[in-house]
Design a protein around this motif. Structure first.
Motif, PDB file in Angstrom:
ATOM      1  N   LEU A  44       0.834  -1.204   0.000  1.00 27.43           N
ATOM      2  CA  LEU A  44       0.000   0.000   0.000  1.00 27.43           C
ATOM      3  C   LEU A  44       0.869   1.255   0.000  1.00 27.43           C
ATOM      4  CD1 LEU A  44      -2.778   1.330   0.105  1.00 27.43           C
ATOM      5  CD2 LEU A  44      -2.685   1.144   2.591  1.00 27.43           C
ATOM      6  N   THR A  45       1.906   1.254   0.805  1.00 28.71           N
ATOM      7  CA  THR A  45       2.771   2.432   0.912  1.00 28.71           C
ATOM      8  C   THR A  45       3.410   2.788  -0.427  1.00 28.71           C
ATOM      9  OG1 THR A  45       3.243   1.849   3.203  1.00 28.71           O
ATOM     10  CG2 THR A  45       4.738   3.405   2.151  1.00 28.71           C
ATOM     11  N   VAL A  46       3.945   1.801  -1.114  1.00 30.19           N
ATOM     12  CA  VAL A  46       4.578   2.043  -2.411  1.00 30.19           C
ATOM     13  C   VAL A  46       3.565   2.596  -3.408  1.00 30.19           C
ATOM     14  CG1 VAL A  46       5.590   0.864  -4.409  1.00 30.19           C
ATOM     15  CG2 VAL A  46       6.438   0.387  -2.118  1.00 30.19           C
ATOM     16  N   HIS A  47       2.371   2.025  -3.427  1.00 31.08           N
ATOM     17  CA  HIS A  47       1.370   2.499  -4.368  1.00 31.08           C
ATOM     18  C   HIS A  47       0.889   3.909  -4.027  1.00 31.08           C
ATOM     19  CE1 HIS A  47       1.324  -1.685  -5.689  1.00 31.08           C
ATOM     20  NE2 HIS A  47       0.864  -1.191  -6.827  1.00 31.08           N
ATOM     21  N   VAL A  48       0.773   4.217  -2.756  1.00 31.21           N
ATOM     22  CA  VAL A  48       0.374   5.572  -2.365  1.00 31.21           C
ATOM     23  C   VAL A  48       1.437   6.575  -2.806  1.00 31.21           C
ATOM     24  CG1 VAL A  48       0.014   7.092  -0.380  1.00 31.21           C
ATOM     25  CG2 VAL A  48      -1.162   4.896  -0.498  1.00 31.21           C
ATOM     26  N   VAL A  49       2.696   6.219  -2.660  1.00 30.85           N
ATOM     27  CA  VAL A  49       3.775   7.112  -3.100  1.00 30.85           C
ATOM     28  C   VAL A  49       3.713   7.315  -4.619  1.00 30.85           C
ATOM     29  CG1 VAL A  49       6.286   7.328  -3.341  1.00 30.85           C
ATOM     30  CG2 VAL A  49       5.292   6.628  -1.157  1.00 30.85           C
ATOM     31  N   LEU A  50       3.563   6.234  -5.362  1.00 32.86           N
ATOM     32  CA  LEU A  50       3.488   6.339  -6.821  1.00 32.86           C
ATOM     33  C   LEU A  50       2.290   7.174  -7.271  1.00 32.86           C
ATOM     34  CD1 LEU A  50       4.403   2.681  -7.814  1.00 32.86           C
ATOM     35  CD2 LEU A  50       5.832   4.715  -8.045  1.00 32.86           C
ATOM     36  N   ILE A  51       1.155   6.962  -6.657  1.00 33.31           N
ATOM     37  CA  ILE A  51      -0.049   7.714  -7.006  1.00 33.31           C
ATOM     38  C   ILE A  51       0.123   9.185  -6.648  1.00 33.31           C
ATOM     39  CG2 ILE A  51      -2.499   7.995  -6.456  1.00 33.31           C
ATOM     40  CD1 ILE A  51      -2.500   4.839  -6.129  1.00 33.31           C
ATOM     41  N   SER A  52       0.726   9.454  -5.512  1.00 38.64           N
ATOM     42  CA  SER A  52       0.973  10.839  -5.100  1.00 38.64           C
ATOM     43  C   SER A  52       1.881  11.553  -6.095  1.00 38.64           C
ATOM     44  CB  SER A  52       1.602  10.881  -3.710  1.00 38.64           C
ATOM     45  OG  SER A  52       0.739  10.316  -2.767  1.00 38.64           O
ATOM     46  N   ILE A  53       2.925  10.880  -6.532  1.00 38.43           N
ATOM     47  CA  ILE A  53       3.829  11.467  -7.529  1.00 38.43           C
ATOM     48  C   ILE A  53       3.073  11.758  -8.823  1.00 38.43           C
ATOM     49  CG2 ILE A  53       5.834  10.985  -9.010  1.00 38.43           C
ATOM     50  CD1 ILE A  53       7.000   9.448  -6.565  1.00 38.43           C
ATOM     51  N   ALA A  54       2.243  10.828  -9.254  1.00 43.32           N
ATOM     52  CA  ALA A  54       1.473  11.028 -10.479  1.00 43.32           C
ATOM     53  C   ALA A  54       0.536  12.228 -10.352  1.00 43.32           C
ATOM     54  CB  ALA A  54       0.670   9.772 -10.821  1.00 43.32           C
ATOM     55  N   LEU A  55      -0.075  12.413  -9.193  1.00 40.17           N
ATOM     56  CA  LEU A  55      -0.986  13.543  -9.012  1.00 40.17           C
ATOM     57  C   LEU A  55      -0.231  14.863  -8.909  1.00 40.17           C
ATOM     58  CD1 LEU A  55      -3.633  11.906  -6.661  1.00 40.17           C
ATOM     59  CD2 LEU A  55      -3.830  12.423  -9.113  1.00 40.17           C
ATOM     60  N   VAL A  56       0.945  14.843  -8.325  1.00 42.51           N
ATOM     61  CA  VAL A  56       1.778  16.058  -8.305  1.00 42.51           C
ATOM     62  C   VAL A  56       2.194  16.413  -9.735  1.00 42.51           C
ATOM     63  CG1 VAL A  56       4.025  16.984  -7.589  1.00 42.51           C
ATOM     64  CG2 VAL A  56       2.566  15.811  -5.938  1.00 42.51           C
ATOM     65  N   LEU A  57       2.569  15.418 -10.518  1.00 44.37           N
ATOM     66  CA  LEU A  57       2.909  15.675 -11.921  1.00 44.37           C
ATOM     67  C   LEU A  57       1.712  16.215 -12.695  1.00 44.37           C
ATOM     68  CD1 LEU A  57       5.196  12.613 -12.717  1.00 44.37           C
ATOM     69  CD2 LEU A  57       5.875  15.010 -12.458  1.00 44.37           C
ATOM     70  N   ALA A  58       0.518  15.760 -12.357  1.00 42.78           N
ATOM     71  CA  ALA A  58      -0.681  16.289 -13.001  1.00 42.78           C
ATOM     72  C   ALA A  58      -0.844  17.775 -12.675  1.00 42.78           C
ATOM     73  CB  ALA A  58      -1.920  15.520 -12.547  1.00 42.78           C
ATOM     74  N   LEU A  59      -0.635  18.134 -11.425  1.00 49.26           N
ATOM     75  CA  LEU A  59      -0.729  19.533 -11.034  1.00 49.26           C
ATOM     76  C   LEU A  59       0.334  20.370 -11.747  1.00 49.26           C
ATOM     77  CD1 LEU A  59      -1.897  21.789  -9.281  1.00 49.26           C
ATOM     78  CD2 LEU A  59      -0.329  21.063  -7.472  1.00 49.26           C
ATOM     79  N   VAL A  60       1.548  19.857 -11.811  1.00 44.57           N
ATOM     80  CA  VAL A  60       2.620  20.574 -12.512  1.00 44.57           C
ATOM     81  C   VAL A  60       2.265  20.729 -13.985  1.00 44.57           C
ATOM     82  CG1 VAL A  60       5.043  20.416 -13.231  1.00 44.57           C
ATOM     83  CG2 VAL A  60       4.398  19.910 -10.874  1.00 44.57           C
ATOM     84  N   SER A  61       1.691  19.705 -14.581  1.00 50.94           N
ATOM     85  CA  SER A  61       1.292  19.776 -15.989  1.00 50.94           C
ATOM     86  C   SER A  61       0.263  20.877 -16.217  1.00 50.94           C
ATOM     87  CB  SER A  61       0.723  18.435 -16.464  1.00 50.94           C
ATOM     88  OG  SER A  61       1.722  17.458 -16.501  1.00 50.94           O
ATOM     89  N   VAL A  62      -0.697  20.973 -15.317  1.00 52.01           N
ATOM     90  CA  VAL A  62      -1.706  22.036 -15.440  1.00 52.01           C
ATOM     91  C   VAL A  62      -1.046  23.406 -15.323  1.00 52.01           C
ATOM     92  CG1 VAL A  62      -3.679  23.119 -14.295  1.00 52.01           C
ATOM     93  CG2 VAL A  62      -3.675  20.662 -14.696  1.00 52.01           C
ATOM     94  N   LEU A  63      -0.184  23.563 -14.343  1.00 50.01           N
ATOM     95  CA  LEU A  63       0.456  24.862 -14.134  1.00 50.01           C
ATOM     96  C   LEU A  63       1.343  25.255 -15.317  1.00 50.01           C
ATOM     97  CD1 LEU A  63       1.383  24.537 -10.351  1.00 50.01           C
ATOM     98  CD2 LEU A  63      -0.542  25.781 -11.377  1.00 50.01           C
ATOM     99  N   VAL A  64       2.094  24.304 -15.851  1.00 52.66           N
ATOM    100  CA  VAL A  64       2.942  24.598 -17.011  1.00 52.66           C
ATOM    101  C   VAL A  64       2.070  24.848 -18.242  1.00 52.66           C
ATOM    102  CG1 VAL A  64       4.742  23.690 -18.533  1.00 52.66           C
ATOM    103  CG2 VAL A  64       4.919  23.365 -16.066  1.00 52.66           C
ATOM    104  N   GLY A  65       0.983  24.122 -18.392  1.00 52.38           N
ATOM    105  CA  GLY A  65       0.070  24.366 -19.505  1.00 52.38           C
ATOM    106  C   GLY A  65      -0.528  25.765 -19.448  1.00 52.38           C
ATOM    107  N   ILE A  66      -0.918  26.188 -18.274  1.00 48.58           N
ATOM    108  CA  ILE A  66      -1.441  27.555 -18.103  1.00 48.58           C
ATOM    109  C   ILE A  66      -0.348  28.567 -18.405  1.00 48.58           C
ATOM    110  CG2 ILE A  66      -2.313  29.217 -16.405  1.00 48.58           C
ATOM    111  CD1 ILE A  66      -3.805  26.812 -15.108  1.00 48.58           C
ATOM    112  N   ALA A  67       0.842  28.311 -17.893  1.00 53.01           N
ATOM    113  CA  ALA A  67       1.956  29.223 -18.151  1.00 53.01           C
ATOM    114  C   ALA A  67       2.248  29.324 -19.647  1.00 53.01           C
ATOM    115  CB  ALA A  67       3.198  28.758 -17.397  1.00 53.01           C
TER     116      ALA A  67
END
Length: 73
Positions: A44-67
């Motif tokens: 569970l811990t490994v998957h939570v870390v991987l999912i968290s990274i993916a969601l942070v990358l999603a946020l970064v993608s939105v911010l860079v897309g807006i920029a």
């Protein structure tokens, strides 16, 4: 070139925002996610870390897309 970049970034963000939370639901229900005492396992811990990274990358993608669209890049 900026518009296609922004589109790819927004598609990436949308994919991550839709797919990964659903995957977390499946992982959390998996019997390997918790031990006999109900404590989170490394599975569970490994998957939570991987999912968290993916969601942070999603946020970064939105911010860079807006920029990109606003000309801040």
């Amino acid at each position: 070139m900026v518009i296609p970049l922004a589109i790819v970034l927004f598609l990436n963000a949308a994919f991550n925002a839709v797919v990964w939370p659903q995957f977390y639901k499946r992982v959390a229900k998996d019997p390997r996610a918790r031990d006999a005492n109900g404590k989170a396992t490394p599975f569970l811990t490994v998957h939570v870390v991987l999912i968290s990274i993916a969601l942070v990358l999603a946020l970064v993608s939105v911010l860079v897309g807006i920029a990109a669209l606003t000309g801040a890049l």
